[in-house]
Design a protein around this motif. Sequence first.
Motif, PDB file in Angstrom:
ATOM      1  N   THR A 448     -14.109  -8.542 -23.371  1.00 29.13           N
ATOM      2  CA  THR A 448     -14.008  -7.493 -24.391  1.00 29.13           C
ATOM      3  C   THR A 448     -12.948  -7.779 -25.448  1.00 29.13           C
ATOM      4  OG1 THR A 448     -12.472  -6.302 -22.948  1.00 29.13           O
ATOM      5  CG2 THR A 448     -14.801  -5.672 -22.833  1.00 29.13           C
ATOM      6  N   LEU A 449     -11.984  -8.630 -25.163  1.00 34.06           N
ATOM      7  CA  LEU A 449     -10.865  -8.853 -26.091  1.00 34.06           C
ATOM      8  C   LEU A 449     -11.134 -10.025 -27.031  1.00 34.06           C
ATOM      9  CD1 LEU A 449      -7.726  -8.496 -23.807  1.00 34.06           C
ATOM     10  CD2 LEU A 449      -8.584  -6.870 -25.459  1.00 34.06           C
ATOM     11  N   PRO A 450     -10.471 -10.059 -28.202  1.00 33.03           N
ATOM     12  CA  PRO A 450     -10.528 -11.263 -29.034  1.00 33.03           C
ATOM     13  C   PRO A 450     -10.109 -12.479 -28.204  1.00 33.03           C
ATOM     14  CG  PRO A 450      -9.417  -9.483 -30.195  1.00 33.03           C
ATOM     15  CD  PRO A 450      -9.631  -9.010 -28.797  1.00 33.03           C
ATOM     16  N   HIS A 451     -10.770 -13.607 -28.427  1.00 35.17           N
ATOM     17  CA  HIS A 451     -10.585 -14.778 -27.557  1.00 35.17           C
ATOM     18  C   HIS A 451      -9.128 -15.258 -27.532  1.00 35.17           C
ATOM     19  CE1 HIS A 451     -12.154 -18.044 -25.150  1.00 35.17           C
ATOM     20  NE2 HIS A 451     -11.554 -18.928 -25.922  1.00 35.17           N
ATOM     21  N   ASN A 452      -8.440 -15.145 -28.683  1.00 33.66           N
ATOM     22  CA  ASN A 452      -7.065 -15.677 -28.709  1.00 33.66           C
ATOM     23  C   ASN A 452      -6.117 -14.874 -27.828  1.00 33.66           C
ATOM     24  OD1 ASN A 452      -7.070 -13.462 -30.574  1.00 33.66           O
ATOM     25  ND2 ASN A 452      -5.146 -14.225 -31.402  1.00 33.66           N
ATOM     26  N   HIS A 453      -6.476 -13.636 -27.454  1.00 36.87           N
ATOM     27  CA  HIS A 453      -5.648 -12.871 -26.520  1.00 36.87           C
ATOM     28  C   HIS A 453      -5.672 -13.508 -25.136  1.00 36.87           C
ATOM     29  CE1 HIS A 453      -5.623 -10.057 -29.713  1.00 36.87           C
ATOM     30  NE2 HIS A 453      -5.124  -9.050 -29.020  1.00 36.87           N
ATOM     31  N   LEU A 454      -6.800 -14.111 -24.795  1.00 36.05           N
ATOM     32  CA  LEU A 454      -6.936 -14.733 -23.472  1.00 36.05           C
ATOM     33  C   LEU A 454      -6.350 -16.141 -23.443  1.00 36.05           C
ATOM     34  CD1 LEU A 454     -10.593 -13.632 -22.588  1.00 36.05           C
ATOM     35  CD2 LEU A 454      -8.450 -12.456 -22.098  1.00 36.05           C
ATOM     36  N   THR A 455      -6.316 -16.801 -24.611  1.00 36.43           N
ATOM     37  CA  THR A 455      -5.799 -18.182 -24.654  1.00 36.43           C
ATOM     38  C   THR A 455      -4.340 -18.229 -25.075  1.00 36.43           C
ATOM     39  OG1 THR A 455      -6.486 -18.446 -26.961  1.00 36.43           O
ATOM     40  CG2 THR A 455      -8.077 -19.082 -25.259  1.00 36.43           C
ATOM     41  N   GLY A 456      -3.819 -17.140 -25.670  1.00 39.40           N
ATOM     42  CA  GLY A 456      -2.432 -17.147 -26.143  1.00 39.40           C
ATOM     43  C   GLY A 456      -2.255 -17.893 -27.451  1.00 39.40           C
ATOM     44  N   ASN A 457      -3.317 -18.064 -28.205  1.00 41.50           N
ATOM     45  CA  ASN A 457      -3.240 -18.808 -29.469  1.00 41.50           C
ATOM     46  C   ASN A 457      -2.950 -17.836 -30.610  1.00 41.50           C
ATOM     47  OD1 ASN A 457      -3.419 -20.795 -31.404  1.00 41.50           O
ATOM     48  ND2 ASN A 457      -5.647 -20.726 -31.507  1.00 41.50           N
ATOM     49  N   TYR A 458      -1.672 -17.460 -30.770  1.00 38.79           N
ATOM     50  CA  TYR A 458      -1.285 -16.437 -31.733  1.00 38.79           C
ATOM     51  C   TYR A 458      -0.682 -17.034 -33.005  1.00 38.79           C
ATOM     52  CZ  TYR A 458      -1.647 -13.165 -27.818  1.00 38.79           C
ATOM     53  OH  TYR A 458      -2.099 -12.416 -26.763  1.00 38.79           O
ATOM     54  N   GLU A 459      -0.823 -16.304 -34.098  1.00 42.33           N
ATOM     55  CA  GLU A 459      -0.031 -16.591 -35.300  1.00 42.33           C
ATOM     56  C   GLU A 459       1.388 -16.094 -35.030  1.00 42.33           C
ATOM     57  OE1 GLU A 459      -0.954 -18.039 -38.250  1.00 42.33           O
ATOM     58  OE2 GLU A 459      -2.829 -18.540 -37.220  1.00 42.33           O
ATOM     59  N   TRP A 460       2.379 -16.715 -35.680  1.00 40.81           N
ATOM     60  CA  TRP A 460       3.738 -16.237 -35.438  1.00 40.81           C
ATOM     61  C   TRP A 460       4.546 -16.197 -36.728  1.00 40.81           C
ATOM     62  CZ3 TRP A 460       7.773 -19.771 -36.276  1.00 40.81           C
ATOM     63  CH2 TRP A 460       7.415 -21.122 -36.339  1.00 40.81           C
ATOM     64  N   LYS A 461       5.533 -15.297 -36.713  1.00 35.27           N
ATOM     65  CA  LYS A 461       6.437 -15.162 -37.852  1.00 35.27           C
ATOM     66  C   LYS A 461       7.742 -14.573 -37.344  1.00 35.27           C
ATOM     67  CE  LYS A 461       4.501 -10.629 -38.992  1.00 35.27           C
ATOM     68  NZ  LYS A 461       3.764  -9.826 -39.967  1.00 35.27           N
ATOM     69  N   GLU A 462       8.774 -14.754 -38.145  1.00 31.73           N
ATOM     70  CA  GLU A 462      10.087 -14.218 -37.770  1.00 31.73           C
ATOM     71  C   GLU A 462      10.049 -12.690 -37.778  1.00 31.73           C
ATOM     72  OE1 GLU A 462      14.578 -13.943 -39.623  1.00 31.73           O
ATOM     73  OE2 GLU A 462      12.979 -14.892 -40.739  1.00 31.73           O
ATOM     74  N   VAL A 463      10.751 -12.101 -36.823  1.00 29.89           N
ATOM     75  CA  VAL A 463      10.874 -10.647 -36.763  1.00 29.89           C
ATOM     76  C   VAL A 463      12.319 -10.279 -37.067  1.00 29.89           C
ATOM     77  CG1 VAL A 463      10.517  -8.606 -35.368  1.00 29.89           C
ATOM     78  CG2 VAL A 463       9.154 -10.644 -34.944  1.00 29.89           C
ATOM     79  N   LYS A 464      12.543  -9.557 -38.150  1.00 24.00           N
ATOM     80  CA  LYS A 464      13.901  -9.147 -38.501  1.00 24.00           C
ATOM     81  C   LYS A 464      14.211  -7.797 -37.867  1.00 24.00           C
ATOM     82  CE  LYS A 464      14.173 -11.862 -42.683  1.00 24.00           C
ATOM     83  NZ  LYS A 464      14.384 -11.916 -44.132  1.00 24.00           N
ATOM     84  N   PRO A 465      15.465  -7.560 -37.503  1.00 25.10           N
ATOM     85  CA  PRO A 465      15.802  -6.277 -36.866  1.00 25.10           C
ATOM     86  C   PRO A 465      15.559  -5.112 -37.819  1.00 25.10           C
ATOM     87  CG  PRO A 465      17.793  -7.533 -37.386  1.00 25.10           C
ATOM     88  CD  PRO A 465      16.632  -8.434 -37.648  1.00 25.10           C
ATOM     89  N   LYS A 466      15.134  -3.984 -37.237  1.00 25.71           N
ATOM     90  CA  LYS A 466      14.895  -2.797 -38.047  1.00 25.71           C
ATOM     91  C   LYS A 466      16.225  -2.201 -38.500  1.00 25.71           C
ATOM     92  CE  LYS A 466      10.815  -1.709 -35.292  1.00 25.71           C
ATOM     93  NZ  LYS A 466      10.279  -0.851 -34.229  1.00 25.71           N
ATOM     94  N   GLU A 467      16.178  -1.574 -39.651  1.00 24.88           N
ATOM     95  CA  GLU A 467      17.373  -0.864 -40.123  1.00 24.88           C
ATOM     96  C   GLU A 467      17.656   0.305 -39.182  1.00 24.88           C
ATOM     97  OE1 GLU A 467      17.421   0.243 -44.206  1.00 24.88           O
ATOM     98  OE2 GLU A 467      16.531  -1.655 -44.849  1.00 24.88           O
ATOM     99  N   ASN A 468      18.935   0.612 -39.006  1.00 26.19           N
ATOM    100  CA  ASN A 468      19.374   1.715 -38.137  1.00 26.19           C
ATOM    101  C   ASN A 468      18.912   1.537 -36.694  1.00 26.19           C
ATOM    102  OD1 ASN A 468      20.374   2.945 -40.500  1.00 26.19           O
ATOM    103  ND2 ASN A 468      18.341   3.847 -40.893  1.00 26.19           N
ATOM    104  N   SER A 469      18.692   0.284 -36.294  1.00 25.58           N
ATOM    105  CA  SER A 469      18.264   0.025 -34.915  1.00 25.58           C
ATOM    106  C   SER A 469      19.442  -0.523 -34.124  1.00 25.58           C
ATOM    107  CB  SER A 469      17.119  -0.987 -34.902  1.00 25.58           C
ATOM    108  OG  SER A 469      16.882  -1.434 -33.587  1.00 25.58           O
ATOM    109  N   TYR A 470      19.474  -0.209 -32.830  1.00 31.05           N
ATOM    110  CA  TYR A 470      20.551  -0.746 -31.994  1.00 31.05           C
ATOM    111  C   TYR A 470      20.329  -2.229 -31.705  1.00 31.05           C
ATOM    112  CZ  TYR A 470      17.262  -0.402 -28.100  1.00 31.05           C
ATOM    113  OH  TYR A 470      16.173  -0.557 -27.270  1.00 31.05           O
ATOM    114  N   GLU A 471      19.131  -2.731 -31.933  1.00 35.54           N
ATOM    115  CA  GLU A 471      18.847  -4.154 -31.713  1.00 35.54           C
ATOM    116  C   GLU A 471      19.208  -4.927 -32.965  1.00 35.54           C
ATOM    117  OE1 GLU A 471      15.396  -5.722 -30.007  1.00 35.54           O
ATOM    118  OE2 GLU A 471      15.160  -4.147 -28.530  1.00 35.54           O
TER     119      GLU A 471
END
Length: 707
Positions: A448-471
């Motif tokens: 039922t899922l997109p094939h890349n969910h089962l293979t782990g073949n993901y696009e990737w990009k940097e994730v910047k911390p959210k404003e006003n976040s403790y992280e």
Amino acid sequence: KDMAGWFAEFFETLQPTAGELLSLQEEIMKIFTSSYTKPVNIMLQQLKNIATEEGFRYQEFIERTTSLFFSSPKNALLTLYSIFEKIVAQHPEMKEPCCITLCQLFLKKDESLQKKAANFISKYGNVSSSKLQETLQSYQPEILQSAQAILASFKPQSAEPHLAEEANATEDILHTICREDNRIPFPADKEDFLFQLSRLFDMEENWEIETTIAAIIAFHPQLDKEDLNRMEPIFQRAANMVANSWEPYEDLLATFLLEYQRLWAQTDNSNTGVLRNMFTRLEEKLKGIDKNRGAYDERSFKRLADWKPGYSNATCFTPIQQLWLNVIRQIKGGNSLPLLSTPTHTPAYLQATELIRRLAVYQEAGKKPCSWDFQLAIARCAMEDKEEAIVTARQLLHDEYLHLCLFLLDENTQPEPPYNHPTAWVAAGLVKAPETEFKAFKSFSCNTLPHNHLTGNYEWKEVKPKENSYETDRRLLQLDFHKWHKYIERNSHQLWQEHLIINSKYNMDDSRYMEPLLCCYPNRPEPLIAQIISNYMAFGTPQEDSKRTLACALRMLLSFHCPLKEMSLLLLSGSLLFVDKTVRSYAAELWVEGLTAGRINNRRVGEILARLINMELAPLKRFTTQVYESMYKRSAFHNHQLEELLTVFISGLPDKPVTGLKQLLELYLELLTINRSKVTNEQLLQRLQEWATNSNLKKVTTSLNKL
């Protein structure tokens, strides 16, 4: 440091027997990563005592001591040398791997050590081996004259840049998946099983736990009331864990054991009713008598079927829970058929011929295996010696089991109906050819899922911390899957991989049960690796659980034999820039081993590293330092691979020189000089021309252009 030294001395004082040392080899070799010399020295001495014993894991020892040559004092290096002497005396086929590994002693400016290495190579090395000659060639600038004289007969030839094929072929002996020295022992008899069960919560390796659970099925029919009394301490310990533990995997294991204990309690007709009383006491305690537990009383002792992690809705343990529920059902129903998925070789592989034999037992009994067990067995199947396995399958199997095994093992065989085990077919497709979406599987209810969910073949990009976040940490990967609830709606809940997409770091925790999860995917770990990156690869001040988890993931990838795809290459590259030195060291070893075994796309690693530096996630100096410490001058082959990596990496760096570029270019210049190469990459030549206008870089860029 003092504590580590004290415990190492204590271990020595206890005078362990050869048998005890053989059973503790995995734990002992883990100490090789210690930053203190004393524990390493003492453990090397202990291993020296068993180097000639049957059962000594000599191939693994050679692989795992590589990093010690860079950091160990002379006395430890002499111990290493003497262990290598013992190995070649017992196992002549290991002469070349030992010679090549000992070449690292030429990096030491100690004449006696260099002469020892030269004498070893002169005695055991094959003069006609091009691999050994090329390795020696890469160390030529470092070898002292006295050692050169001993090696005169080798006359190493100039290293050629196209060494990959030979390097891949040379170390086949170290890269066979299923060997005698990594075969997992099954309890030999009832006594052996009872002892193993008593250690269930103290086992370091996941394969030990799984073997013990499989052994419960085999030995339960032989157990009597006296054996039950001997098992009471481990049952009591499980009860205490359920009452007090907050680690989900440990809690699940304890709940399973108490569920097994219930089978005994139902037949406990003695006057005391010890087992029933234990349950009553436990349930009273957890119903609220212990007021300090407050709101958490609700997660108290439940049946295995109702088990959930104490503080999350994570589903990553659901398949394991379902598998163990099936074990309980088997025991209750008097069904002693073996589990299909129990690994036969460390860390988590199942020999293909053994999987076929186990399937034949089910076929003969006319029983259908548990779907979770079948999927896991296929996911662990060692993809080697396929011809022999195919012959065995044709002899023992027929109908769907035969078609399924031929599809898994034979490249040219396509799926063939009937499909009574759809999840097993999908699992086979993901192991055989993860990039391929098989038309025959599209109509399956589990697909039922997109094939890349089962293979782990993901696009990737940097994730910047959210404003006003403790992280405040910047993260490396934002997975592109649907929002959690939308994902849950589309999930069929039938495939093992579907339970891996986890919506919170806290649902995953750290390496205590990261290893059991990774051991479900020794052939294709990418979906879980993506989760690990997403939750733990933070650039800033990482928590201890991040360090432990990343180190665990890299260590497991080192022990696997699968090709590294995009997510694993991203983990490797990000780890080479990570703040923690242990994580960087594991990543460097994975690069070295992965190239030797032909598992790594080296150019892609260079591209990813350049992209990470362009994101300004980490200082360049971390990478340069790690290269000097553990990637540079490992062998002629690795020097040429490092040249390719740096060429791609430096070409992709920003136009404006980044901090630390001068040191990296100086390293590149040294490397090209040793390899007798010159800069030919057009993009890099243009970069050097631009950087030559910078007064700080002018000297090194001019030298590179003059090569």
